[in-house]
Motif scaffolding. Structure first.
Motif, PDB file in Angstrom:
ATOM      1  N   ASP A 283       0.817  -1.215   0.000  1.00 33.26           N
ATOM      2  CA  ASP A 283       0.000   0.000   0.000  1.00 33.26           C
ATOM      3  C   ASP A 283       0.848   1.261   0.000  1.00 33.26           C
ATOM      4  N   ALA A 297      -0.885  -5.156   1.093  1.00 37.34           N
ATOM      5  CA  ALA A 297      -2.280  -5.161   0.632  1.00 37.34           C
ATOM      6  C   ALA A 297      -2.727  -6.574   0.280  1.00 37.34           C
ATOM      7  N   GLY A 298      -1.765  -7.387  -0.160  1.00 38.05           N
ATOM      8  CA  GLY A 298      -2.089  -8.764  -0.519  1.00 38.05           C
ATOM      9  C   GLY A 298      -0.853  -9.480  -1.024  1.00 38.05           C
ATOM     10  N   CYS A 300       0.441 -12.639  -3.757  1.00 33.04           N
ATOM     11  CA  CYS A 300       0.147 -13.580  -4.831  1.00 33.04           C
ATOM     12  C   CYS A 300       1.201 -14.684  -4.768  1.00 33.04           C
ATOM     13  N   TRP A 305      -4.141 -15.604  -5.374  1.00 32.27           N
ATOM     14  CA  TRP A 305      -4.240 -14.307  -4.699  1.00 32.27           C
ATOM     15  C   TRP A 305      -4.763 -14.438  -3.275  1.00 32.27           C
ATOM     16  N   ALA A 307      -5.861 -11.880  -0.379  1.00 31.75           N
ATOM     17  CA  ALA A 307      -6.137 -10.489  -0.017  1.00 31.75           C
ATOM     18  C   ALA A 307      -5.784 -10.236   1.442  1.00 31.75           C
ATOM     19  N   ARG A 308      -5.672  -8.952   1.798  1.00 29.92           N
ATOM     20  CA  ARG A 308      -5.302  -8.586   3.172  1.00 29.92           C
ATOM     21  C   ARG A 308      -6.222  -9.232   4.207  1.00 29.92           C
ATOM     22  N   THR A 310      -7.817 -12.007   3.997  1.00 31.84           N
ATOM     23  CA  THR A 310      -7.476 -13.433   4.093  1.00 31.84           C
ATOM     24  C   THR A 310      -6.224 -13.617   4.943  1.00 31.84           C
TER      25      THR A 310
END
Length: 338
Positions: A283, A297-298, A300, A305, A307-308, A310
């Protein structure tokens, strides 16, 4: 064995996890595990490690000169990389440890052990030695920072908000059976001063190796007390920058350079078309402030993927499982067992 199981599960997608390159540790003296005290034993240990599926050989401090040299030579013949400690047997003859194929020194203190004065001249001499031999360095500044911290006091570790991500058995060992801070005998002033001097010298080493053009790789020595997996890498990047690396050099030390040293840079290590989609989306710009590598932010992983939200759920689940599995261990009683 468990490491191989994990690697296989990750490779076939049964478990979400990092790509693993596994190193076989070779010890000397009266250690446990894979021990080699002669050249022929060392060569056999390397052949065994190769047959078992290890990628790398890691040398340890107790190896004799002949066992170390045979380990490096045999690994070269078998197409295996070598990294590790500089055995204590090379005291006073450091140059002779730097033979072709000794690919990386695993900790900055492996050099500071060979310096009495902790001088810039020593740092420059060590850097030239590594450069001439093509030996890289993983300084692992974070582990020595934690060793110095807990030698002084356990307060910083005990108050770490990251302890909830450490298994209770490991956590109790760090706090109740801490080898760097024996509660019965307070650490000596002299020892604390020495460790502080070494911590300062490790920064000098980083600057000298950078100036000499020796590639530096980010490492942490995870699971040494105080060093929490994952989080410690972000601390290492900050310490490398504080020691004199640029932000982009620090990022390369954790991405492009490890892939290059392992020989897998055709597949990963940089963001390029056709390479594996192992990416961290931030971010905030790490070139503006290296601490921004924590602003994730996440992630891969092999094109999958996360995400944050998760990632947060995964961390919360880990903390919950560690709390539920809280184990109290009587370390004194364990040590008293015959």
């Amino acid at each position: 064995g468990s490491s191989f199981g994990q690697r296989i599960d990750i490779q076939r997608g049964a478990v979400l996890g990092p790509h693993l390159a596994l190193a076989a540790a070779i010890h000397g003296g009266r250690s446990e595990g894979r021990v080699a005290n002669t050249a022929s034993d060392a060569r056999q240990s390397v052949r065994d490690a190769r047959a078992e599926g290890y990628d790398v050989v890691k040398t340890y401090s107790g190896l004799s000169v002949e066992a170390f040299l045979a380990t490096v030579d045999e690994a070269n013949k078998r197409g295996m990389k070598v990294l590790g400690h500089i055995p204590d047997a090379f005291a006073g003859k450091l140059d002779s440890a730097f033979v072709p194929g000794f690919g990386m020194v695993a900790h900055a203190e492996e050099f500071s052990k060979h310096s009495d004065a902790f001088s810039e001249a020593d740092a420059a001499r060590f850097a030239k030695l590594a450069k001439k031999n093509g030996t890289w360095l993983s300084p692992t500044l974070t582990v020595w920072r934690w060793i110095a911290s807990q030698t002084r006091s356990l307060d910083e570790m005990k108050s770490s908000p990251l302890l909830k991500y450490v298994h209770s058995l490991i956590r109790s060992r760090w706090i109740e059976d801490n080898g760097y801070n024996r509660s019965a005998s307070p650490p000596s002033v002299r020892r604390i001063a020495l460790f502080d001097q070494m911590e300062t010298f490790h920064r000098t080493l980083v600057r000298a190796f950078r100036a000499e053009g020796v590639p530096l790789v980010a490492g942490t020595d995870t699971h040494t007390s105080g060093v929490v997996a994952g989080f410690s890498l972000h601390e290492e990047l900050q310490l490398l920058v504080a020691a004199g690396l640029s932000n982009s050099e620090a990022l390369a030390s954790a991405t492009r350079l490890p892939a290059s040293w392992l020989g897998v840079d055709d597949d990963r290590g940089t963001i390029q078309q056709g390479k594996r989609a192992d990416l961290v989306l931030l971010d905030a710009d790490p070139l503006a402030d290296i601490a921004n590598t924590r602003q994730i932010a996440g992630v891969c992983l092999s094109g999958h993927w996360l995400a944050r939200a998760t990632l947060d759920d995964m961390l919360a689940d880990l903390a919950r499982r560690n709390a539920e599995a809280a184990v109290r261990f009587d370390w004194k009683r364990v040590k008293a067992q015959p």
